[in-house]
Design a protein around this motif. Structure first.
Motif, PDB file in Angstrom:
ATOM      1  N   ARG A  96      74.668  33.051  34.182  1.00  0.00           N
ATOM      2  CA  ARG A  96      75.480  33.110  32.967  1.00  0.00           C
ATOM      3  C   ARG A  96      75.382  31.796  32.201  1.00  0.00           C
ATOM      4  NH1 ARG A  96      79.983  30.991  31.641  1.00  0.00           N
ATOM      5  NH2 ARG A  96      80.567  30.465  33.768  1.00  0.00           N
ATOM      6  N   ILE A  97      75.453  30.682  32.911  1.00  0.00           N
ATOM      7  CA  ILE A  97      75.399  29.367  32.270  1.00  0.00           C
ATOM      8  C   ILE A  97      74.065  29.174  31.541  1.00  0.00           C
ATOM      9  CG2 ILE A  97      75.332  26.880  32.710  1.00  0.00           C
ATOM     10  CD1 ILE A  97      77.289  27.448  35.075  1.00  0.00           C
ATOM     11  N   TRP A  98      72.980  29.650  32.139  1.00  0.00           N
ATOM     12  CA  TRP A  98      71.639  29.480  31.577  1.00  0.00           C
ATOM     13  C   TRP A  98      71.141  30.764  30.907  1.00  0.00           C
ATOM     14  CZ3 TRP A  98      69.480  24.883  30.927  1.00  0.00           C
ATOM     15  CH2 TRP A  98      70.033  23.814  31.650  1.00  0.00           C
ATOM     16  N   ARG A  99      72.045  31.561  30.370  1.00  0.00           N
ATOM     17  CA  ARG A  99      71.671  32.837  29.755  1.00  0.00           C
ATOM     18  C   ARG A  99      70.766  32.684  28.540  1.00  0.00           C
ATOM     19  NH1 ARG A  99      77.171  32.384  28.779  1.00  0.00           N
ATOM     20  NH2 ARG A  99      77.681  31.943  26.609  1.00  0.00           N
ATOM     21  N   ASP A 100      70.716  31.482  27.954  1.00  0.00           N
ATOM     22  CA  ASP A 100      69.807  31.251  26.832  1.00  0.00           C
ATOM     23  C   ASP A 100      68.357  31.116  27.292  1.00  0.00           C
ATOM     24  OD1 ASP A 100      71.901  31.358  25.057  1.00  0.00           O
ATOM     25  OD2 ASP A 100      72.147  29.181  24.934  1.00  0.00           O
ATOM     26  N   GLY A 101      68.164  30.925  28.593  1.00  0.00           N
ATOM     27  CA  GLY A 101      66.810  30.892  29.148  1.00  0.00           C
ATOM     28  C   GLY A 101      66.267  32.307  29.238  1.00  0.00           C
ATOM     29  N   LYS A 102      64.975  32.403  29.465  1.00  0.00           N
ATOM     30  CA  LYS A 102      64.326  33.705  29.534  1.00  0.00           C
ATOM     31  C   LYS A 102      64.147  34.096  31.010  1.00  0.00           C
ATOM     32  CE  LYS A 102      60.120  36.097  28.166  1.00  0.00           C
ATOM     33  NZ  LYS A 102      58.768  35.939  27.612  1.00  0.00           N
ATOM     34  N   THR A 103      64.741  35.226  31.403  1.00  0.00           N
ATOM     35  CA  THR A 103      64.582  35.720  32.763  1.00  0.00           C
ATOM     36  C   THR A 103      63.218  36.378  32.876  1.00  0.00           C
ATOM     37  OG1 THR A 103      66.965  36.084  32.985  1.00  0.00           O
ATOM     38  CG2 THR A 103      65.535  37.244  34.540  1.00  0.00           C
ATOM     39  N   LEU A 104      62.461  35.946  33.864  1.00  0.00           N
ATOM     40  CA  LEU A 104      61.090  36.425  34.064  1.00  0.00           C
ATOM     41  C   LEU A 104      60.980  37.232  35.346  1.00  0.00           C
ATOM     42  CD1 LEU A 104      59.192  33.068  33.358  1.00  0.00           C
ATOM     43  CD2 LEU A 104      59.682  34.883  31.724  1.00  0.00           C
ATOM     44  N   SER A 105      60.003  38.104  35.351  1.00  0.00           N
ATOM     45  CA  SER A 105      59.627  38.758  36.596  1.00  0.00           C
ATOM     46  C   SER A 105      58.508  37.930  37.237  1.00  0.00           C
ATOM     47  CB  SER A 105      59.122  40.179  36.341  1.00  0.00           C
ATOM     48  OG  SER A 105      57.886  40.137  35.674  1.00  0.00           O
ATOM     49  N   VAL A 106      58.240  38.156  38.487  1.00  0.00           N
ATOM     50  CA  VAL A 106      57.183  37.422  39.156  1.00  0.00           C
ATOM     51  C   VAL A 106      55.832  37.720  38.486  1.00  0.00           C
ATOM     52  CG1 VAL A 106      56.723  39.107  40.998  1.00  0.00           C
ATOM     53  CG2 VAL A 106      56.348  36.681  41.416  1.00  0.00           C
TER      54      VAL A 106
END
Length: 117
Positions: free
Chosen positions: A103-113
């Motif tokens: 939640r804190i780093w929600r501005d980052g992009k969540t990636l798949s492997v």
């Protein structure tokens, strides 16, 4: 492949081998100078958290990557492994829910492997 991606893949694979729960890769390089990637996971108990830490450290060391620092190893509630370009966060289940880094780093992009390959 750049070294940050390579380290992230190695850490991910090491945690997957040790049956980490809910491994997340968050690309933060565009929004922070801390690192390029956070890899976040949790273990089911303190023994598994320790095994995850040891697995990541061993796998990265084999490839010539040494941590700049490791914090929290005594408590096994939240272990932070700083490798410069990547930071690995390994939590107990309860502490992961409490600190909620996703939640804190929600501005980052969540990636798949697969995004790293």
């Amino acid at each position: 492949m750049d070294s940050a991606k390579q380290m992230a893949l190695i850490a991910y694979d090491a945690m997957e081998d040790k049956k980490a729960e809910d491994i997340r890769i968050i690309e933060i390089g565009e929004i922070s100078t801390i690192a390029d990637y956070f890899i976040i996971a949790n273990g089911t108990n303190s023994s598994q958290v320790q095994a995850l830490v040891e697995g990541v450290e061993e796998a990265l060391s084999k490839e010539g990557f040494e941590p700049q620092r490791i914090e929290g190893i005594r408590s096994s509630n939240w272990v932070l492994m700083d490798y410069g370009d990547i930071v690995v966060h390994i939590f107990s289940r309860e502490d992961r829910l409490f600190y909620d880094l996703e939640r804190i780093w929600r501005d980052g992009k969540t990636l798949s492997v697969e995004d790293l390959q």
